[in-house]
Design a protein around this motif. Structure first.
Motif, PDB file in Angstrom:
ATOM      1  N   TYR A 124       0.835  -1.199   0.000  1.00  0.00           N
ATOM      2  CA  TYR A 124       0.000   0.000   0.000  1.00  0.00           C
ATOM      3  C   TYR A 124       0.868   1.247   0.000  1.00  0.00           C
TER       4      TYR A 124
ATOM      5  N   ALA B 280      -0.078   5.762   0.657  1.00  0.00           N
ATOM      6  CA  ALA B 280      -1.141   6.745   0.905  1.00  0.00           C
ATOM      7  C   ALA B 280      -0.585   8.149   0.728  1.00  0.00           C
TER       8      ALA B 280
ATOM      9  N   HIS C 250      -7.425  11.785   2.531  1.00  0.00           N
ATOM     10  CA  HIS C 250      -6.311  10.899   2.208  1.00  0.00           C
ATOM     11  C   HIS C 250      -6.779   9.864   1.198  1.00  0.00           C
ATOM     12  N   GLN C 251      -5.915   9.540   0.271  1.00  0.00           N
ATOM     13  CA  GLN C 251      -6.197   8.452  -0.657  1.00  0.00           C
ATOM     14  C   GLN C 251      -5.256   7.301  -0.343  1.00  0.00           C
ATOM     15  N   TRP C 252      -5.835   6.128  -0.149  1.00  0.00           N
ATOM     16  CA  TRP C 252      -5.073   4.920   0.149  1.00  0.00           C
ATOM     17  C   TRP C 252      -5.153   3.995  -1.067  1.00  0.00           C
TER      18      TRP C 252
ATOM     19  N   PRO D 143     -11.388   8.888   4.360  1.00  0.00           N
ATOM     20  CA  PRO D 143     -10.396   8.511   3.349  1.00  0.00           C
ATOM     21  C   PRO D 143     -11.026   7.864   2.127  1.00  0.00           C
TER      22      PRO D 143
END
Length: 508
Positions: free
Chosen positions: A401, A403, A419-421, A463
């Motif tokens: 992952y 972020a 936030h983009q994960w 998110p």
């Protein structure tokens, strides 16, 4: 007339600024000796022989470099009200911030010396430079609109009415000298409210009729406040509300992603911007030249500096160097000894020098991966724990992952970020919304700063989870010649560069 008198008073600091610019090593050595002399009778000072007046080399050999976790047994004694532990006397104020792995928040002692010889002295320096560079604006003739946090009881001594802990901005505002409080707005009863939605609303209404000339604070929250002021005033032009507004003193997060949004909110050449480097541990730097984004390292403000080269960051007994040994362009982790009783303390920030005469720096990150685009201070330990909780709740596992932030301009045109994960699963969860919700809830439990920003979606929204197809991160690493071995995907970043690069690979 009052503005003229205040301008004359603060500009007396210009000579002191020039002195430490011209004599940096002498100023730092004198400060180091003063710190050790003052603390020689404390428990810490006796342990490490401060009464012997050790040289800089002997000081570095005797006293260990400490993280917050390593120093915490002594800090806990200070929090519990014990006197003469790390600094003379009993400490009653503590700055609360996130970023530690052993607790939801960390508590940094704030002494009278650190307030007056550090934060307030640097505040006068910043004001003096602003009046020097922008004399036509008369910034001290009106009000400075500052937006900060709140404070509450000492968590280890809740029964002690005079012992308090809170955001460093709240500690500073609560103890401001009279002249500084005179030029600040809103009043303390509004500035220190702890319910953010009510706080923003009441402050916005209060400052509608104030003669605001300076904004001061974290861009994240200032934007939220300015949007509400626009709505209440019924105008897109904030200069109709504050015609003499001319300066924004900003800090805590990188300003680059916010610059264009502020230009849209304040579309006038009369608006100027200066950056400050103010942390819970002290006031470390300020932008002394308007045409440069470099920060002047503050050398007579209660902080003695040492620097860890990158090769030493993960060493069990790291060897720091002095100010006179630093080189241009290299990344260093900051080690500070302060008049609040932090001794050879790893603050966690990394800097690189852009000038050695005078010493100017740029902040280049943290010694660990982190997300702090909006003041949320999410570190890798928080991210890993939150992902583990989400995986457990949704019966899945994560392969890899990364972020990154979704900045305001990208967040549907509103004034909130996110936030983009980007997550590669062994098998995607059946309910991605549930996964995201657990991830978010766990981060809020682990990190008080993130929780504050997420409160009622005021500054951060839920998110965004993007599921990466199998092999995404492997292909990205292979394309960079870093597949295998100890090469890893950076987990957290304040920049979208990495995340956007991987996403563009998916489109292809």
């Amino acid at each position: 007339m009052i503005g003229t008198v205040l301008t004359w008073a603060v500009q007396r600091r210009l000579a002191s600024i020039e002195h430490f610019r011209q004599h940096p090593h002498e100023v730092q050595e004198q400060l180091r000796r003063e710190l050790l002399r003052t603390a020689r009778a404390t428990d810490w000072g006796r342990r490490y022989g401060y009464a012997d007046a050790p040289s800089a080399r002997e000081f570095a050999q005797r006293v260990p470099v400490s993280s917050y976790e390593e120093l915490y047994p002594q800090l806990e004694r200070v929090l519990l009200g014990e006197a003469d532990v790390l600094w003379p006397g009993r400490v009653e104020w503590f700055a609360k911030s996130s970023g530690t792995t052993n607790a939801r928040s960390k508590y940094i002692p704030i002494t009278r010396e650190s307030l007056y010889e550090g934060h307030y002295r640097a505040g006068r320096d910043m004001t003096a430079l602003a009046t020097l560079h922008y004399p036509e604006t008369d910034v001290l003739g009106g009000k400075t609109l500052s937006l900060g946090g709140t404070h509450g009881p000492n968590p280890l001594r809740p029964e002690a009415a005079n012992s308090r802990a809170g955001d460093v901005s709240a500690v500073i505002m609560q103890n401001l000298p009279a002249w500084a409080e005179y030029i600040r707005t809103p009043p303390l009863e509004l500035a220190l409210l702890d319910e953010w939605e009510d706080k923003i609303e009441r402050i916005a209404r209060h400052v509608l009729t104030a003669d605001v000339r300076v904004l001061a604070g974290v861009p994240t929250w200032i934007i939220v406040l300015l949007r509400r002021v626009q709505e209440l005033a019924g105008t897109d032009n904030l200069f109709e509300v504050w015609p003499r507004l001319s300066l924004f003193l900003h800090g805590a997060v990188a300003f680059g992603p916010y610059r264009e949004l502020f230009r849209q909110l304040l579309p006038s050449r009369q608006m100027n911007y200066l950056e400050i480097y103010n942390a819970s541990e002290g006031y470390l730097g300020l932008q002394d030249e308007p045409d440069s984004e470099d920060l002047l390292l503050l050398l007579n403000h209660g902080i003695y500096y040492e620097f860890l080269p990158q090769s030493q960051w993960d060493e069990p007994e790291p060897q720091a160097i002095g100010l006179e040994e630093v080189e241009l362009g290299c990344a260093y982790a900051l080690i500070i000894s302060t008049n609040a009783g932090l001794w050879r303390y790893k603050i966690g920030d990394t800097v690189r020098f852009t000038s050695l005469a005078p010493y100017r720096i740029r902040i280049c990150g943290r010694t660990k991966h982190f997300l702090n685009a909006f003041g949320e201070e999410v570190v890798i330990e928080h991210a890993d724990a939150a992902l583990a909780a989400a995986c457990h709740a949704t019966h899945t596992t994560v392969r890899d992952y990364t972020a990154a932030p979704i900045y305001f301009a990208e967040a549907s045109g509103n004034s909130r970020g996110s936030h983009q994960w980007l997550v590669e699963f062994t098998h995607p969860p059946a309910n991605t919304h549930h996964f995201t919700q657990v991830l978010d809830d766990t981060l809020r439990q682990l990190n008080s700063d993130y929780d504050a920003k997420r409160h009622r979606d005021l500054a951060l929204t839920l998110p965004t989870l993007t599921v990466a197809p199998t092999g995404t991160f492997g292909r990205w690493l292979a394309g960079r010649g870093k597949l295998g071995g100890q090469h890893k995907v950076p987990r957290l970043s304040n920049s979208r560069e990495l995340l956007d690069e991987i996403l563009s690979q998916l489109i292809k």
